[in-house]
Scaffold this active site. Sequence first.
Site, PDB file in Angstrom:
ATOM      1  CG  ASP A   1      -1.907  -1.110   1.225  1.00  0.00           C
ATOM      2  OD1 ASP A   1      -2.246  -1.572   0.123  1.00  0.00           O
ATOM      3  OD2 ASP A   1      -2.350  -1.520   2.300  1.00  0.00           O
TER       4      ASP A   1
ATOM      5  NE  ARG B   1       3.489   2.000   5.008  1.00  0.00           N
ATOM      6  CZ  ARG B   1       2.466   1.231   5.360  1.00  0.00           C
ATOM      7  NH1 ARG B   1       1.367   1.207   4.628  1.00  0.00           N
ATOM      8  NH2 ARG B   1       2.527   0.471   6.424  1.00  0.00           N
ATOM      9  N   PRO B   2       9.175   5.186   4.772  1.00  0.00           N
ATOM     10  CG  PRO B   2      10.265   6.789   6.070  1.00  0.00           C
ATOM     11  CD  PRO B   2       8.911   6.419   5.526  1.00  0.00           C
ATOM     12  CB  ILE B   3      13.047   0.848   5.142  1.00  0.00           C
ATOM     13  CG1 ILE B   3      14.019   1.087   3.975  1.00  0.00           C
ATOM     14  CG2 ILE B   3      11.734   0.278   4.650  1.00  0.00           C
ATOM     15  CD1 ILE B   3      14.484  -0.207   3.310  1.00  0.00           C
ATOM     16  CG  ASP B   4      14.308   6.548   8.180  1.00  0.00           C
ATOM     17  OD1 ASP B   4      13.157   6.160   7.921  1.00  0.00           O
ATOM     18  OD2 ASP B   4      14.558   7.363   9.083  1.00  0.00           O
ATOM     19  CD  GLN B   5      14.466   5.617  12.565  1.00  0.00           C
ATOM     20  OE1 GLN B   5      14.902   5.384  13.688  1.00  0.00           O
ATOM     21  NE2 GLN B   5      14.944   6.602  11.805  1.00  0.00           N
TER      22      GLN B   5
ATOM     23  CG  ASP C   1      -3.569  -0.050   9.526  1.00  0.00           C
ATOM     24  OD1 ASP C   1      -3.322   0.663   8.541  1.00  0.00           O
ATOM     25  OD2 ASP C   1      -2.794  -0.920   9.942  1.00  0.00           O
TER      26      ASP C   1
END
EC number: 2.5.1.7
Length: 438
Positions: free
Chosen positions: A118, A123-127, A307
């Site tokens: 979605d 919706r980053p994946i930096d963490q 959600d």
Amino acid sequence: MKWIEVEASGPLYGSVRIPGAKNSSLALVAAACMADDPVTLIGIPDLLDIRVIGSMCEDLGIRIARSPIDGSMTVDASRIRHASLDVGKSSSFRASYYFVGALLGKFGKVRIGYPGGDDFVSRPIDQHIKAWRAMGAEVFPSDDHYEVRASSRLRGADIYFDTITSGATMNTLMAAATARGTTILRNAARDPEVVDTANLLNQMGARIVGAGTDTIRIEGVPSLRGCTYQVIPDRLIAGAFLAAAAATGGSVTVEDVIPEHLGSCLAKLTEIGVEIESGDTYVRASYAGKLRAARIRTGMYPLFATDLQQPFTALLLQAPGRSIVNDRVYPNRFSHVPQLRRMGASIEIKGSAAIIDGARPLRGDWVHATDVRAGTCLVMAGLCAEGVTRITGVEHIERGYEDAVGLFRSLGANIRFRETSGEAEQGDFRCSPKNANA
């Protein structure tokens, strides 16, 4: 072309058994691949994303089997050959990144497609990357995939997440479970799905304490073993059905749930004027004669779940007065609003907030679901609208529900799948997803 057709059905009545949580299941299947022996998972829903995960696992040499008796899933990774995941498959849904945390310690290198699923704009994946690097790995991006490599066994680290993120918390739990030394996660997510993942890993032999709080401590172990484990029920599906009961003026009982996981949802339903009854494993929501406008602010658990903001938007369309839904988790998660406007809803977007003038009549139209929860919202709106509502983007709904149409029908909803192999009839130009987004 496939779509869902919904007509006004009157109040929904009855009960539904809530399936296993999708957001837990995606992590649990990946975690099961870390064990040296078979892991049996009970309650994993039969969703599109789960089927894609199964196919990805089989590509790696992992055996996946569903029991024809109880539907349980057995994951046997004892013969896993490598950790180079199919780029196309792993790019089709966001949670594929769990395989990095699960397999990096075993192989030292994981190749995977960029996370899809979605689209909530940001919706980053930096963490995730921050945690992998802290534990001794490095990330190497390419055009359509990235590789995460560690030249030696991952090492424990003290990691402070810059923002609360359930995905990165669960991913790091897996990576740290077999790392050398101690890992401490600070500002960790407290979601039930995080606790579920930690509980499975502990049953497999991991040493994790503090899951469910903002500080989690993991003592790395050399290896993990097989076990049998049951996934928690899906609190988000449960919350959507409770909201649908109120929106249609009915009474619905969700069974096989953990009411404590629904705390903020139940509090908001009560504020809106819904009558709530709960027991050890069930919650019943009943229309009490009048709905009230409300203000919703989303946040990370235990605050109100992002959600659920879309299903609750459909509920608040039935409440007289002005309601405000402010999504502070995904401020741009309002793709359902133009679709609701097509149906006659009065909603204005200001920044990260949707301002709703409720109790306006809705009319059926062609609309398009852009994600799982938007699809639920549009189904609920269709149940309250005059005429017929036709919802395209069915694949998004099927990603989150094992049998959405069947569950709604069991409560008395007038809803069905429709499908045609040809183009839309002349004059029905609106059924294309492109036009439905207008």
